[in-house]
Design a protein around this motif. Structure first.
Motif, PDB file in Angstrom:
ATOM      1  N   GLN A 344       0.774  -1.147   0.177  1.00 13.86           N
ATOM      2  CA  GLN A 344       0.099   0.020   0.016  1.00 13.86           C
ATOM      3  C   GLN A 344       0.905   1.270   0.055  1.00 13.86           C
ATOM      4  N   ASP A 347       2.678   1.720  -3.406  1.00 15.10           N
ATOM      5  CA  ASP A 347       1.732   2.104  -4.378  1.00 15.10           C
ATOM      6  C   ASP A 347       1.401   3.603  -4.436  1.00 15.10           C
ATOM      7  N   VAL A 413       0.032   8.318   3.327  1.00 18.43           N
ATOM      8  CA  VAL A 413      -0.233   6.961   3.096  1.00 18.43           C
ATOM      9  C   VAL A 413      -1.159   6.486   4.226  1.00 18.43           C
TER      10      VAL A 413
END
Length: 725
Positions: A344, A347, A413
């Motif tokens: 995650q 990305d 994030v």
């Protein structure tokens, strides 16, 4: 299930002769080998339970009862069947508590001849037999062992099924085909192409919708017959051609493929629908070609799309005598981001960098250039920019601006914010530019040289200027390389590696140098491009291996018979099918039979590009006793998958991890990565320890090996420096 031929038997009793007799019967009738563990007190039991046992036979012990033993096994969460030995004089009922007395009274007519078995069952034993029925006892031990093996196989198969379902779901999620799961005729999952095909905005809109709603009314009857036949086990025809209906009422011809599947562990049907566009094949081919050029995560061009775009730009530049810049933007610490935040986090950073670069290209060249390959995702952590009509000064300014801007910004994030840096390499195209692959290689070298020359291992810009490397591009350097191979003119340097667990430095890493006529030496990064271009890397690798092993043999004979050697090899050796045979001869020449006296290492990026070949090569080398190492580890987003697939012996962390060690978060990240390396069965090597701060942190992260100039700089001889020397 494969029949077990070895038994690990634990016996708790005060009569070792009985245990040995039981082993004899088992080996005569059921097993090739029985490993017997014998004890009669609690302390020995706790110690032996650290080992793996298949069956436990419980009789009389000094300070243990069957209920106590069963309780200990349950507390340790061990799957260990227990068979009781019924005493010759039966169970002393005076020592039983009220519940046990009641259990003993609940006996059927058939069991009244032996009141011990129900109570043993109440205590947790799978069976109980008197000592004189030793052949029956051996049979029960064998049966319980088989049952345990069956349970183990079943557990493993369930995990395999779970892993297979997970892999299938990942593939389906990322598939370009329209795929859905259907249970009792209702949709329970569909991937993005399936939703787009029928006009659904999200899975929530499709959840629970009958698949029959997507089929035109004139095909419903035939589809019901088709589905009913499939559910009854018919597999002769798994395809159904029909007219499909979108949510807006429009229709299209399609083919449905049906297969049995599981979703989240439950049985269902997998549906794949392919539109019949044979009448519009040209448009379909165009769409497919376009999709093959697009990176699915960022929406910009991928490597294939970039190569097509740069080919077109180069032709225009060369033909019209123009100029253009090329930039490569490489995320410096993608491995650490993956370790801290997982995929995650990776990305999120990739998408952030992509959006920033798209914005830059739109500002400089126009919005239309964003979707024509002028910005692309070249690999997991690298982006490429094409800058037509930009001169060298403008290209350098943009590269430096990107480095500074990305280093200053915060990236979200989830609930966390992080910072990252990039290294930007650049080169120019003009009317005399070489072929596209050479241009790409130059801009990638710009990144590598920027990292090398940066004190912070990145966060910098470097412009690759071919004129500064003229000596590496002409025939003189090629002649020098060939002469060094033929006349042994290369030079080897050695740096010891400290083994933390053994408190010794008996392993040396080998570094290659090329002496020049002016008395200086050239490092491999200055001549490897020429060597690669002219197919010399396999010869250079062989030269290094032969000469390093000669020196290792002499050092083992005169100084340290346990000494080991760590040697870098190129992708030419990684893909060389004769490497293992060559290494086998070198191991014989070195002498000794200690595994790991020679370690050959390849870069993580190299192994990533040749995964299957690397795994096969690793197995062959390890079978010979040659260890395999992986260096620059942690630079890929799927580093741990590479570790699982290749299974190297030694793993050296990438240099990007060994910075900012004053930061406790960075030290924690290194510790976590090292711990994962050890969990995968590999030893960790923390290199590039250049100062006291790095050394202080290195002691705390749990690495198996330490290396760096702070410990000892490379030298021309294999030698361990002491305070006196």
């Amino acid at each position: 299930m494969k029949q077990p031929n070895r038994l690990n038997l634990l016996v708790i009793d005060d009569n070792q002769l009985y245990a040995e007799q039981l082993v004899d019967v088992l080996q005569d009738n059921y097993y090739k080998k029985v490993n017997l563990g014998f004890l009669d007190d609690k302390e020995e039991l706790l110690r032996l339970l650290r080992q793996s046992w298949d069956v436990l036979v419980m009789g009389k012990a000094y300070d243990l009862t069957l209920p106590q033993v069963v309780k200990i096994i349950q507390e340790h969460e061990i799957d260990l069947p227990v068979i009781g030995i019924i005493p010759e004089d039966g169970i002393d009922q005076k020592q039983l508590d009220a519940k046990e007395q009641l259990q003993l009274e609940i006996v059927t007519e058939e069991d009244k001849t032996d009141k011990s078995l129900p109570l043993y069952s109440f205590w947790g034993a799978v069976d109980a037999l008197p000592k004189e029925r030793i052949f029956e006892m051996a049979l029960r031990v064998y049966q319980e062992h088989q049952q345990a093996c069956f349970r183990e196989d079943l557990l493993r198969l369930r995990q395999v099924l779970k892993d297979a379902e997970q892999r299938a779901n990942i593939l389906i999620k990322n598939s370009k085909s329209a795929v859905a799961y259907v249970e009792e005729g209702l949709h329970i999952y569909a991937n993005e192409p399936y939703l787009e095909m029928f006009g659904f905005k999200s899975m929530e809109d499709l959840m629970g919708v009958p698949i029959i709603d997507l089929i035109a009314s004139n095909n419903i009857k035939d589809f019901k017959t088709f589905l009913k036949d499939f559910e009854k086990g018919g597999r002769s025809n798994v395809e159904f051609q029909f007219e499909s209906v979108r949510t807006d009422g429009s229709t299209f011809d399609a083919t449905l493929q049906l297969a049995a599947a599981t979703y989240e562990g439950n049985p269902c049907q997998q549906v794949i629908i392919q539109p019949d566009e044979r009448g519009n094949s040209a448009e379909l081919a165009k769409k497919l070609a376009e999709m093959e050029r697009i990176d699915q995560l960022t929406g910009i061009f991928n490597r294939r799309g970039f190569e097509q775009a740069i080919t077109g730009i180069r032709e225009i530049v060369v033909q019209k005598g123009l100029v253009a810049g090329v930039l490569c933007v490489r995320i410096d610490d993608i491995g650490k981001i993956n370790s801290n935040l997982g995929i995650q986090g990776v990305d999120a950073v990739v998408i952030y960098i992509s959006n920033l670069l798209k914005q830059k290209i739109a500002e400089l060249l126009g919005e239309d250039k964003v979707h024509k390959g002028f910005v692309s995702r070249f690999s997991d952590s690298q982006f490429m920019l094409l800058l037509p009509n930009m001169n060298q000064e403008q290209t350098v300014a943009l590269g430096e601006q990107l480095v500074a801007q990305i280093a200053e910004n915060m990236i979200d994030v989830g609930d966390r914010t992080i910072k990252t840096t990039v290294t930007v390499g650049g080169t120019m195209m003009n009317s005399t530019s070489p072929e596209v692959d050479v241009i790409i290689n130059r801009v990638l070298q710009g990144v590598s040289l920027g990292i090398k020359e940066s004190d912070t291992n990145g966060n910098t810009f470097y412009l690759y200027d071919p004129s500064a490397f003229a000596s590496e591009d002409d025939s003189v350097l090629l002649e020098t390389l060939r002469g060094a191979i033929e006349h042994n003119k290369f030079k080897l340097m050695y740096q010891p590696i400290y083994d933390v667990e053994k408190d010794t430095s008996n392993m040396f890493e080998v570094f290659l140098r090329l002496p020049l006529a002016d008395g200086t030496v050239m490092t491999p990064d200055k001549f490897l491009n020429v060597a690669n271009e002219h197919g010399l890397m396999d010869k250079i690798d062989r030269w290094v291996l032969i000469n390093a092993c000669k020196n290792l043999k002499q050092y083992r004979a005169t100084v340290d018979p346990t000494a080991r050697m760590l040697v870098h090899l190129s992708n030419a050796s990684l893909t060389d099918e004769t490497l293992s045979a060559f290494v086998g001869k070198l191991l014989q020449a070195i002498g000794g039979n200690d595994a790991g006296r020679l370690v050959v290492q390849f870069s993580e990026a190299m192994v990533h590009d040749y995964m299957s070949v690397a795994a096969k090569q690793t197995v062959q080398l390890q079978q010979l006793g040659c260890y395999v190492g992986l260096y620059s580890f942690g630079t890929m987003a799927n580093s741990m998958e590479i570790l699982d697939f290749v299974k190297p012996n030694i793993v050296r962390l990438d240099r990007s991890y060994i910075k900012d060690l004053e930061n406790s978060d960075n030290v924690a990240t290194i510790s976590s990565v090292i711990s994962q390396i050890h969990e995968h069965g590999s030893s960790s090597l923390m290199a590039f320890i250049q100062d006291p701060a790095a050394m202080s942190a290195a002691w705390t992260v749990g690495a198996k090996y330490l290396q760096g100039n702070y410990l000892q700089e490379p030298g021309e001889e294999m030698k361990i420096q002491t305070e006196q020397s």
